[in-house]
Design an enzyme around this catalytic site. Structure first.
Site, short mmCIF file in Angstrom:
data_model
loop_
_atom_site.label_atom_id
_atom_site.label_comp_id
_atom_site.label_asym_id
_atom_site.label_seq_id
_atom_site.Cartn_x
_atom_site.Cartn_y
_atom_site.Cartn_z
N ALA A 1 10.61 4.68 -20.92
CA ALA A 1 11.47 3.57 -21.36
C ALA A 1 11.58 2.51 -20.28
O ALA A 1 12.56 1.79 -20.21
CB ALA A 1 12.84 4.12 -21.73
N LYS B 1 9.18 -5.12 -12.79
CA LYS B 1 8.98 -5.89 -14.02
C LYS B 1 10.28 -6.40 -14.64
O LYS B 1 10.29 -7.45 -15.26
CB LYS B 1 8.23 -5.04 -15.04
CG LYS B 1 6.78 -4.86 -14.67
CD LYS B 1 6.02 -4.10 -15.70
CE LYS B 1 4.57 -4.07 -15.28
NZ LYS B 1 3.72 -3.33 -16.17
N THR C 1 4.12 -5.62 -11.16
CA THR C 1 4.01 -4.22 -11.59
C THR C 1 5.19 -3.41 -11.07
O THR C 1 6.17 -3.96 -10.56
CB THR C 1 2.64 -3.64 -11.18
OG1 THR C 1 2.49 -2.37 -11.81
CG2 THR C 1 2.51 -3.45 -9.68
N HIS D 1 1.34 -8.94 21.82
CA HIS D 1 1.52 -8.00 20.71
C HIS D 1 2.97 -7.55 20.63
O HIS D 1 3.56 -7.22 21.65
CB HIS D 1 0.63 -6.76 20.88
CG HIS D 1 -0.82 -7.08 20.87
ND1 HIS D 1 -1.47 -7.60 21.96
CD2 HIS D 1 -1.75 -6.98 19.89
CE1 HIS D 1 -2.75 -7.82 21.65
NE2 HIS D 1 -2.95 -7.44 20.40
N LYS E 1 -3.36 -15.90 20.97
CA LYS E 1 -3.37 -14.80 19.99
C LYS E 1 -1.98 -14.15 19.94
O LYS E 1 -1.47 -13.71 20.97
CB LYS E 1 -4.42 -13.75 20.34
CG LYS E 1 -4.37 -12.58 19.36
CD LYS E 1 -5.36 -11.49 19.64
CE LYS E 1 -5.06 -10.30 18.74
NZ LYS E 1 -5.85 -9.12 19.08
P1 NAP Z 1 8.73 1.72 -14.72
O1 NAP Z 1 9.39 0.51 -15.30
O2 NAP Z 1 9.08 2.14 -13.34
O3 NAP Z 1 9.01 2.93 -15.75
C1 NAP Z 1 8.57 4.22 -15.47
C2 NAP Z 1 8.87 5.15 -16.65
O4 NAP Z 1 8.21 6.39 -16.37
C3 NAP Z 1 10.34 5.45 -16.86
O5 NAP Z 1 10.58 5.64 -18.23
C4 NAP Z 1 10.50 6.78 -16.11
O6 NAP Z 1 11.52 7.60 -16.63
C5 NAP Z 1 9.18 7.44 -16.40
N1 NAP Z 1 8.81 8.41 -15.38
C6 NAP Z 1 8.49 8.16 -14.09
N2 NAP Z 1 8.18 9.30 -13.46
C7 NAP Z 1 8.33 10.29 -14.37
C8 NAP Z 1 8.15 11.69 -14.32
N3 NAP Z 1 7.77 12.30 -13.20
N4 NAP Z 1 8.36 12.40 -15.45
C9 NAP Z 1 8.75 11.79 -16.59
N5 NAP Z 1 8.93 10.47 -16.69
C10 NAP Z 1 8.72 9.73 -15.60
O7 NAP Z 1 7.15 1.56 -14.73
P2 NAP Z 1 6.23 0.71 -15.73
O8 NAP Z 1 6.05 -0.66 -15.19
O9 NAP Z 1 6.74 0.87 -17.11
O10 NAP Z 1 4.80 1.43 -15.56
C11 NAP Z 1 4.61 2.76 -16.01
C12 NAP Z 1 3.12 3.14 -15.95
O11 NAP Z 1 2.36 2.30 -16.79
C13 NAP Z 1 2.47 3.05 -14.58
O12 NAP Z 1 1.62 4.15 -14.37
C14 NAP Z 1 1.65 1.79 -14.65
O13 NAP Z 1 0.54 1.82 -13.77
C15 NAP Z 1 1.22 1.84 -16.07
N6 NAP Z 1 0.84 0.53 -16.57
C16 NAP Z 1 -0.45 0.34 -16.96
C17 NAP Z 1 -0.85 -0.88 -17.43
C18 NAP Z 1 -2.25 -1.08 -17.87
O14 NAP Z 1 -2.68 -2.23 -17.95
N7 NAP Z 1 -2.97 -0.02 -18.20
C19 NAP Z 1 0.06 -1.94 -17.50
C20 NAP Z 1 1.38 -1.71 -17.15
C21 NAP Z 1 1.77 -0.46 -16.67
P3 NAP Z 1 13.06 7.43 -16.17
O15 NAP Z 1 13.63 6.33 -17.03
O16 NAP Z 1 13.65 8.74 -16.44
O17 NAP Z 1 13.05 7.05 -14.71
#
Ligand code: NAP
Length: 514
Positions: free
Chosen positions: A372, A298, A294, A127, A154
């Site tokens: 954004a 991305k 994710t 280990h 192992k």
């Molecule tokens: P990302 O590229 O990291 O972007 C995150 C965004 O959220 C940025 O605009 C960020 O603002 C903002 N943010 C983060 N924390 C914040 C806070 N405390 N207050 C205000 N704004 C905040 O992430 P992403 O890939 O776009 O994903 C975002 C969300 O969408 C996640 O929860 C993800 O699980 C969800 N999602 C869902 C699906 C689905 O199939 N339902 C698919 C894709 C994503 P700043 O620019 O100021 O940092």
């Protein structure tokens, strides 16, 4: 169905009493384990002869007996001679395997003056709780363990990075003797799930309600029912979700079930990745056939693709990578856009007046995106394509401005959004992670401000019922859940992974969230 591999599934038994261990053994048996590991060092007031007789005499499954000392990560603190004598006693009482640490195995072998019971196999283990060494060092270690007369080698090492696991896979594939090669920690989890795919002798999995005997051990029931590990063979294609964090994702449940339902020989795992470029460089073989992507990768992942689907290119973010079988090139796609926009359109149809069947309910309407990042870009691009007018409201105003510029929209800060008065029948789409488990009390906009929107969509899907959607419903808006988007984007991914449109449709995927 016949298993596609010979890897054994072992349930470690960790309990303070023999009675509890016996109960765990029976649970392991009915849960589908092939064998159990009796961790003697976890028993309080352990009485070697009596307790071993009880445990081995009543075992419903073959058993490994392990008596791990503190110096090798276990709980036993006493004399080593006594410990090794106890292991020999276990062999004499019919243990199928005993596990002896490499550091003392020579003492153990030479102290066996009596003949070794032929039925028992000796696992010689090493280990490393700090790191995973290089392939060369791992190879040397295998040779050293083999030279001790071990029946089974192992090696268990700590994963500091998911790329460490690739070195262990390399060793498993090339090893000529039975070998257990696993990585501890969350970043090593795929070593446990994919072990049958790469020919490991056994893998450990935790019983429900039993303490893990090593960090990163998956649950036995998940190994069998979600990951279908009995069906993993050398031809099984590996897919996975690249992200950080990934633990909350339901993607393995969904993709593995859909793969199974159409008889596609593949597994989908969670890939906790720090550095996308390094990950893609290390896992570059055709075995790793495709990925979902994710947070937070991305946009970064897009830079490491050889080709991009035109929609992904326009959005500037991907959530799917396919390794094209013909030439091994990585092709990036964005199925978030289609997933979100089609979910919103589906909910709006019939509720809002349209000029014709073909017209999108988004056409001509105001579409406000909060966030954004990767998802925000996909929503803004998709809505723009459907003829909506776009506003981007983001915590970092500069990022809002850049995205608004790209889609010909308007930017605002989150505080301005609170006082903003949109026109009638406007749509609000949250693309931030605010409100996502575990911070489920969070919401990106006040309930008061929500009153002004006709449709509210939330990308967050854990929980399904976010605070944003609850409050939107309370003020009379039409709500669209992130689960709807998740299913639709995953359905498109499934088509890309399997290279075939499936007629199972969303109904098949939807059962996981009903
Ligand atoms: P990302 O590229 O990291 O972007 C995150 C965004 O959220 C940025 O605009 C960020 O603002 C903002 N943010 C983060 N924390 C914040 C806070 N405390 N207050 C205000 N704004 C905040 O992430 P992403 O890939 O776009 O994903 C975002 C969300 O969408 C996640 O929860 C993800 O699980 C969800 N999602 C869902 C699906 C689905 O199939 N339902 C698919 C894709 C994503 P700043 O620019 O100021 O940092």
């Amino acid at each position: 169905m016949e298993p596609a591999n010979a890897t054994l599934l072992c349930a470690p038994l960790v309990a303070p009493t023999v009675e509890e261990m016996l109960l765990q053994m029976n649970k392991a048996n009915v849960s589908g384990a092939d064998l159990v590991e009796i961790r003697l060092d976890t028993l309080s007031n352990f009485m070697p002869h009596e307790d071993l007789k009880l445990l081995l005499g009543n075992r419903p499954l073959p058993a490994i007996v392990t008596y791990r000392p503190k110096w090798e990560g276990g709980q036993y603190e006493g004399d080593d001679h006594y410990r090794l004598d106890t292991l020999f006693m276990a062999m004499e009482l019919g243990a199928d395997y005993i596990d002896v640490e490499l550091q003392v195995v020579n003492d153990f072998m030479s102290s066996i003056t009596r003949k070794k019971p032929s039925k028992s196999k000796v696992i010689v283990s090493s280990h490393n709780y700090q790191i995973t060494p290089s392939v060369e060092e791992l190879g040397d270690l295998v040779a050293r363990i083999q030279a001790t007369g071990a029946d089974i080698v192992k090696i268990s090492t700590m994963a500091q990075n998911i790329t460490d696991v690739a070195r262990m896979f390399h060793v498993l594939v090339h090893c000529q003797v039975p070998i257990i090669g696993l990585l501890m920690g969350e970043k090593g989890a795929i070593s446990r799930l994919l072990c049958p795919r790469f020919g490991g002798y056994l893998t450990y999995a935790t019983l429900e309600g039993v303490i893990k005997s090593a960090p990163g051990q998956p649950k036995l029931k998940d190994m069998l029912s979600i990951y279908n590990i009995r069906q993993l063979g050398r031809d099984t294609k590996i897919y996975g979700l690249i992200g950080n964090p990934v633990g909350h994702s339901k993607a393995p449940i969904l993709h593995n079930e859909t793969f199974k339902s159409v008889g596609f020989n593949a597994i989908f795992v969670l890939l906790l990745v720090d550095d996308v470029r390094e990950f893609l460089d290390v896992y570059s073989s055709p075995d790793f056939a495709g990925f979902s992507v994710t947070i937070p990768h991305k946009e970064e992942a897009l830079r490491h693709c050889d080709e991009l689907d035109p929609i992904a290119k326009s959005i500037g973010a991907i959530n799917t990578i396919i390794r094209r079988p013909s030439d091994g090139k990585l092709v990036g796609y964005n199925t978030d856009c289609l997933g979100a926009i089609s979910a919103i359109e589906h909910e709006m149809r019939g509720l809002f007046s349209l000029k014709g069947e073909a017209e999108s309910p988004l056409a001509g309407r105001l579409f406000v995106v909060i966030g954004a990042g990767g998802a925000g870009k996909a929503f803004a691009y998709g809505a723009k394509e459907k003829g909506a007018r776009i506003i981007i409201a983001n915590r970092s105003y500069d990022r809002a401005k850049i995205l608004a510029g790209l889609v010909g929209g308007q930017a605002m800060s989150l505080s301005d959004l609170e006082n903003f008065r949109p026109e009638e029948e406007s749509i609000l789409a949250n693309s931030t992670s605010v409100g996502m488990y575990p911070d489920i009390d969070g919401t990106p906009i006040s309930k008061e401000a929500l009153r002004r929107y006709a449709v509210v969509f939330d990308a967050v899907y854990t929980p399904k019922d976010t605070r944003l959607l609850r409050e939107a419903e309370e003020v009379g808006a039409v709500v669209v859940s992130g689960v709807e988007m998740f299913l639709r984007q995953a359905f498109r991914q499934f088509e890309l992974f399997t290279d075939s449109p499936s007629n199972n449709g969303l109904d098949c995927l939807g059962v996981f969230f009903s």
